[in-house]
Design an enzyme around this catalytic site. Structure first.
Site, short mmCIF file in Angstrom:
data_model
loop_
_atom_site.label_atom_id
_atom_site.label_comp_id
_atom_site.label_asym_id
_atom_site.label_seq_id
_atom_site.Cartn_x
_atom_site.Cartn_y
_atom_site.Cartn_z
N SER A 50 -11.37 90.35 20.70
CA SER A 50 -10.33 89.41 20.28
C SER A 50 -9.07 89.66 21.11
CB SER A 50 -10.01 89.63 18.80
OG SER A 50 -9.39 90.90 18.65
N ASP A 83 -13.14 86.41 21.87
CA ASP A 83 -13.18 85.85 20.51
C ASP A 83 -11.81 85.22 20.19
OD1 ASP A 83 -14.26 85.43 17.97
OD2 ASP A 83 -13.60 87.39 17.20
N HIS A 189 -12.65 84.97 7.53
CA HIS A 189 -12.65 86.30 8.16
C HIS A 189 -12.28 87.38 7.14
CE1 HIS A 189 -11.78 84.10 12.12
NE2 HIS A 189 -12.99 84.62 12.23
P1 13P Z 1 -16.11 88.84 9.70
O1 13P Z 1 -14.73 89.18 9.31
O2 13P Z 1 -16.86 88.20 8.58
O3 13P Z 1 -16.87 90.00 10.25
O4 13P Z 1 -16.04 87.73 10.86
C1 13P Z 1 -15.84 88.10 12.20
C2 13P Z 1 -15.56 86.91 13.05
O5 13P Z 1 -15.78 85.77 12.71
C3 13P Z 1 -15.00 87.20 14.40
O6 13P Z 1 -14.67 86.04 15.09
O1 G3H Z 2 -11.53 87.00 14.33
C1 G3H Z 2 -11.68 87.99 13.69
C2 G3H Z 2 -12.26 89.25 14.20
O2 G3H Z 2 -12.65 90.03 13.10
C3 G3H Z 2 -11.32 89.98 15.13
O3 G3H Z 2 -10.33 90.58 14.40
O4 G3H Z 2 -8.25 89.85 15.56
O5 G3H Z 2 -8.31 91.86 14.03
O6 G3H Z 2 -9.39 91.95 16.28
P1 G3H Z 2 -8.97 91.09 15.11
ZN ZN Z 3 -13.96 84.39 13.98
#
Ligand code: 13P
Ligand code: G3H
Ligand code: ZN
Length: 336
Positions: A50, A83, A189
């Site tokens: 991310s 991500d 999430h």
């Molecule tokens: P979770 O928080 O359910 O693991 O989802 C992760 C996600 O969608 C990352 O983009």
């Molecule tokens: O999008 C959600 C993922 O769990 C990534 O989380 O943005 O805290 O790294 P983060």
């Molecule tokens: Zn996500």
């Protein structure tokens, strides 16, 4: 084998009728856990970072760690995916750093919080599709908004207020030419998704099936797919944690999704829970220890177990050697 195209991995998954887990990473141990799970289960993998992960670890550390992974595990096709890219600039920089797949999440504006307009979403996603496809890089887009909020990303909604509209999804795919489509069907999430075990009604599985029927050849992506297992919650709470009772997405619902066009399944929270539980256990049982390896090793092992289990449940296990990954230059030609 160099890092591979997510489009190729998902096309193969569609042919084989299975899903591929996309697991978030922030550090070396998480990458090692995923790669060991992939070797054990003979799975192709999607490793994703991310914006928060990139800021935490620095792109150069992340990309070199990923290079080490492909060198050490030559038998495993590995995708490196961005991500929730919040802007064209974020996606462009990931492509420059060597990510082989990016998510342009134009469902929210650049602040990563405010639901955007359809026109804005089409504009930024199409722009990234043009830039990415010229290099053979895959693009995931999102239509509809997930619930929850993670590290500043997410509208903080309840998960049901911005579900994906199937007709809008069709129009979005047509106007952007993307490779994979993230849809909002009631997931969110993080650890606190549902206050009781969700049913096919709580999760809008009919909506997913409707979208798949209208877009049978589009790879669907399920975000917020952690199952938040009770046993992982229990370990954390047993060793001093304070998680409130909570439910995630049952694996059977994900498997139903996979039967209906879901090819990429995003999981982060389950691994966070596994790591934290393992570390808490070492701290509680052997408070005299202070060598990070004494707790990072069990943490890495706990994450590996979760990832290997999901790889088997999603069906990607056993498929690592099914196909020869193509260079991105070849993939780029296919987009022309
Ligand atoms: P979770 O928080 O359910 O693991 O989802 C992760 C996600 O969608 C990352 O983009
Ligand atoms: O999008 C959600 C993922 O769990 C990534 O989380 O943005 O805290 O790294 P983060
Ligand atoms: Zn996500």
């Amino acid at each position: 084998m160099p890092l591979v195209s997510m489009r190729q991995v998902l096309d193969e998954a569609a042919k084989g009728g299975y899903g591929v887990g996309a697991f978030n990473v922030n550090n070396m141990e998480q990458i090692q856990a995923i790669m060991e799970a992939a070797r054990e289960t003979k799975s192709p993998v999607i490793v994703q970072a991310s914006r928060g992960a990139r800021a935490y670890a620095q792109d150069r550390y992340l990309t070199h760690l990923m290079q080490a992974a492909v060198e050490l595990y030559p038998e495993i096709p590995v995708v490196m995916h961005l991500d929730h890219g919040n802007s064209v600039a974020t996606c462009k920089s990931a492509i420059e750093q060597g990510f082989t797949s990016v998510m342009m999440d134009g469902s929210l504006t650049e602040d990563g919080k405010t639901p955007s307009s359809f026109e804005y979403n089409v504009k930024v996603t199409r722009e990234i599709v043009q830039i990415a496809h010229a290099k053979g890089v895959t693009v995931e887009g999102e239509i509809g908004c997930l619930g929850g909020i993670e590290d500043g990303h997410g509208a903080g909604l309840d998960g049901l207020s911005h579900l994906t509209d199937p007709d809008q999804a069709v129009e979005f795919v047509k106007q952007t030419g993307l490779d994979a489509l993230a849809i909002a069907i009631g997931t969110s999430h993080g650890a606190y998704k549902f206050t009781s075990k969700p049913t096919g009604e709580t999760l809008k599985m009919n909506r997913l099936i409707e979208i798949h029927n209208k877009l049978p050849n589009v790879h669907l992506v399920m975000h917020g797919s952690s199952s938040v297992p009770k046993d992982l919650q229990d370990v954390i709470n047993q060793y001093g944690g304070k998680l409130r009772p909570t439910w995630g997405v049952p694996v059977e619902e994900i498997q139903l999704g996979i039967k209906n066009g879901v090819r990429k399944v995003n999981v982060d929270t389950d691994n966070r829970l596994a790591i934290t539980g393992a570390i808490r256990k070492v701290f509680a049982e052997t408070p005299e220890k202070f060598d990070p390896r004494d707790y990072m090793k069990p943490a890495r092992e706990a994450m590996k177990k979760v990832v290997a289990l999901r790889m088997t449940q999603f069906g990607q296990a056993g498929h690592a050697a099914d196909y020869q990954p193509l260079p991105l230059s070849e993939i780029a030609k296919r987009y022309n």
